[in-house]
Write a protein that holds these residues in place. Structure first.
Motif, short mmCIF file in Angstrom:
data_model
loop_
_atom_site.label_atom_id
_atom_site.label_comp_id
_atom_site.label_asym_id
_atom_site.label_seq_id
_atom_site.Cartn_x
_atom_site.Cartn_y
_atom_site.Cartn_z
N TYR A 1 0.94 -1.18 -0.03
CA TYR A 1 0.17 -0.01 -0.13
C TYR A 1 0.84 1.37 -0.11
O TYR A 1 2.12 1.22 0.28
CB TYR A 1 -0.90 0.28 1.40
N THR A 2 0.44 2.14 -0.45
CA THR A 2 1.19 3.62 -0.57
C THR A 2 1.49 4.15 0.91
O THR A 2 0.44 4.21 1.81
CB THR A 2 0.28 4.70 -1.30
N GLN A 3 2.75 4.51 1.24
CA GLN A 3 3.00 5.03 2.41
C GLN A 3 3.97 6.30 1.90
O GLN A 3 4.56 6.29 1.09
CB GLN A 3 3.91 4.07 3.46
N GLU B 1 -6.06 -0.54 6.37
CA GLU B 1 -6.56 0.75 6.12
C GLU B 1 -5.64 1.92 6.85
O GLU B 1 -6.04 2.55 7.65
CB GLU B 1 -8.08 0.93 6.59
N PHE B 2 -4.76 1.96 6.06
CA PHE B 2 -3.60 3.02 6.84
C PHE B 2 -3.70 4.13 5.69
O PHE B 2 -2.45 4.80 5.67
CB PHE B 2 -2.27 2.36 6.94
N LYS B 3 -4.62 4.52 5.10
CA LYS B 3 -4.63 5.47 4.04
C LYS B 3 -4.47 6.94 4.96
O LYS B 3 -5.01 7.05 6.00
CB LYS B 3 -5.70 5.54 3.34
N ASP B 4 -3.52 7.74 4.34
CA ASP B 4 -3.41 9.05 4.84
C ASP B 4 -2.83 9.03 6.40
O ASP B 4 -3.16 9.93 7.28
CB ASP B 4 -4.78 9.91 5.34
N THR B 5 -2.09 8.02 6.57
CA THR B 5 -1.31 7.90 7.84
C THR B 5 0.22 7.54 7.43
O THR B 5 0.55 7.22 6.40
CB THR B 5 -1.86 6.86 8.63
N SER C 1 3.88 2.32 8.18
CA SER C 1 4.71 1.47 7.20
C SER C 1 4.47 -0.10 7.54
O SER C 1 4.83 -1.12 6.76
CB SER C 1 6.03 1.75 7.09
#
Length: 391
Positions: A65-67, A153-157, A160
């Protein structure tokens, strides 16, 4: 495990167990800052007392996912090694991982549909802060080099990966048990604090001495999941009114269901939403008690809110009678103030009871841990807690 880059002062501090990490809030999660590898990459990991393995997203990545920060790259770190397949965590009766194609690999799923994370069990140098501004290198920390991650669900955080702090043998707490005196603590800055104010995750001798009536309740041993911090919950009160659950309502079952454990990695609190053999449904009764409390003030219900919480009301401007929730643990009462037992949407003018129904389990999540000093004490298998302003 060995300790490197040690001076006399740092080793003395380590022997006193005085270790800590900066603790931030990333969205609705609580996140620790860690430094990993020979290049000293900074990574931000979810502080999770309900998880074991410490892991971070790792290059080369199959699905990540994007980090916002750069991914850790094991190929560039001279201190990186793969965990050998003959390690006890990879083979034998205590194995948590599998040896496949001569690599020790893992495939881990978490509650509420998160995961899996997949990767190679590895060894790396982690750098942790000690008191007096000393940074200590810990060689050979077992961690996961995760190159395949889904459903997080770590979007906008900045998250990692996960910092596992349970009693699982691969958690950081277990790996450093002797050095940290089997104790760690945190105080969660409230969600309504607008400023990005950090606090600390502290270990051993670095844990501050609370002022006031520190309460203590024993951890509960369970037949199946021995790594979670289960608690002996006897009853629940809402708004000061005791519900009167039978003593076996929150007892763990032989198949691993039931029971309640404390988990900093779960945002909300979950109450078991199943019909029990004793004829009770814990979630329905607790949420029903909140409803009776608020209905007595003739508040107007608010339906279909984006937070997906069940019981919500429009908030009159002068209303202040928000119900508390008390966990009556064995030997201690854990009181959640009304402002933390509820979720407030001040933009749209409503509030919701911050509870969800659990799937055959109850979890005391981070929402109900705001502004409390929480101390996990493995020496006496107990949880200590006291109200504290965390900023």
């Amino acid at each position: 495990m060995s300790i490197s880059n040690g001076t006399k002062s740092s080793l003395e501090l380590l022997e006193a167990g005085k270790m800590f990490m900066a603790l931030y809030r990333g969205g609705f999660y609580y996140v620790v800052e860690t430094v990993i590898g020979s290049l000293r990459d900074t990574q931000f990991l979810l502080m999770d007392t309900g998880a074991g393995l410490v892991w971070t997203q790792c290059m080369p990545c199959t699905r990540c996912y994007t980090q916002p920060t750069s991914l850790y790259d094991s190929r560039r770190s001279t201190s990186y090694r793969k965990l050998p397949c003959d390690h006890f965590l990879c083979r034998g009766s205590q194995a948590l991982y599998q040896c496949i194609n001569k690599e020790c690999v893992y495939d881990i799923k978490y509650g509420h549909g998160a995961g899996p994370t997949k990767g190679v069990a590895s060894l790396e140098t982690f750098y942790f802060a000690l008191n007096a501004g000393v940074v200590q290198a810990f060689n050979g920390i077992i961690f996961g080099c995760s190159n395949d991650n889904m459903n997080f669900e770590f979007k906008d955080t900045p998250i990692s990966g996960i910092m596992g702090l349970s009693w699982s043998p691969d958690s950081l707490v277990s790996q450093l048990a002797h050095s940290i005196q089997r104790r760690f603590s945190y105080c969660l800055v409230p969600y309504d604090e607008g400023r990005a104010v950090p606090s600390l995750l502290t270990f051993g001798g670095a844990i501050p001495s609370p002022i006031g009536n520190l309460q203590t309740t024993k951890f509960l041993k369970t037949p199946i999941n021995i790594y979670h911090f289960y608690l002996n919950l006897l009853d629940v009160s809402v708004g000061g009114n005791r519900i009167g659950f039978p003593s076996d309502t929150f007892k763990p079952n032989q198949d691993g269901s039931g029971g309640i454990f404390i988990d900093s990695g779960s945002i909300l609190t979950f109450v078991n939403n199943e019909d029990l053999p004793n004829g009770r449904n814990p979630y329905e009764e607790v949420i029903g008690a909140f409803q009776r409390h608020y209905d007595s003030f003739n508040l107007k219900r608010k339906e279909n809110v984006p937070e997906r919480l069940e019981l919500c009301y429009e908030k009159p401007g002068d209303f202040s009678h928000f119900a508390t929730m008390t966990y009556h643990f064995d030997g201690a009462d854990y009181i959640v103030e009304g402002k933390y037992a509820n979720h407030f949407n001040n933009v749209d003018g409503y509030f919701c009871v911050a509870l969800l129904g659990g799937n055959r389990i109850s979890i005391l999540g981070a929402w109900h841990q705001q502004n409390k000093r929480i101390i996990y004490d493995g020496n006496i298998d107990s949880l200590h807690f006291i109200d504290e302003k965390c900023i």
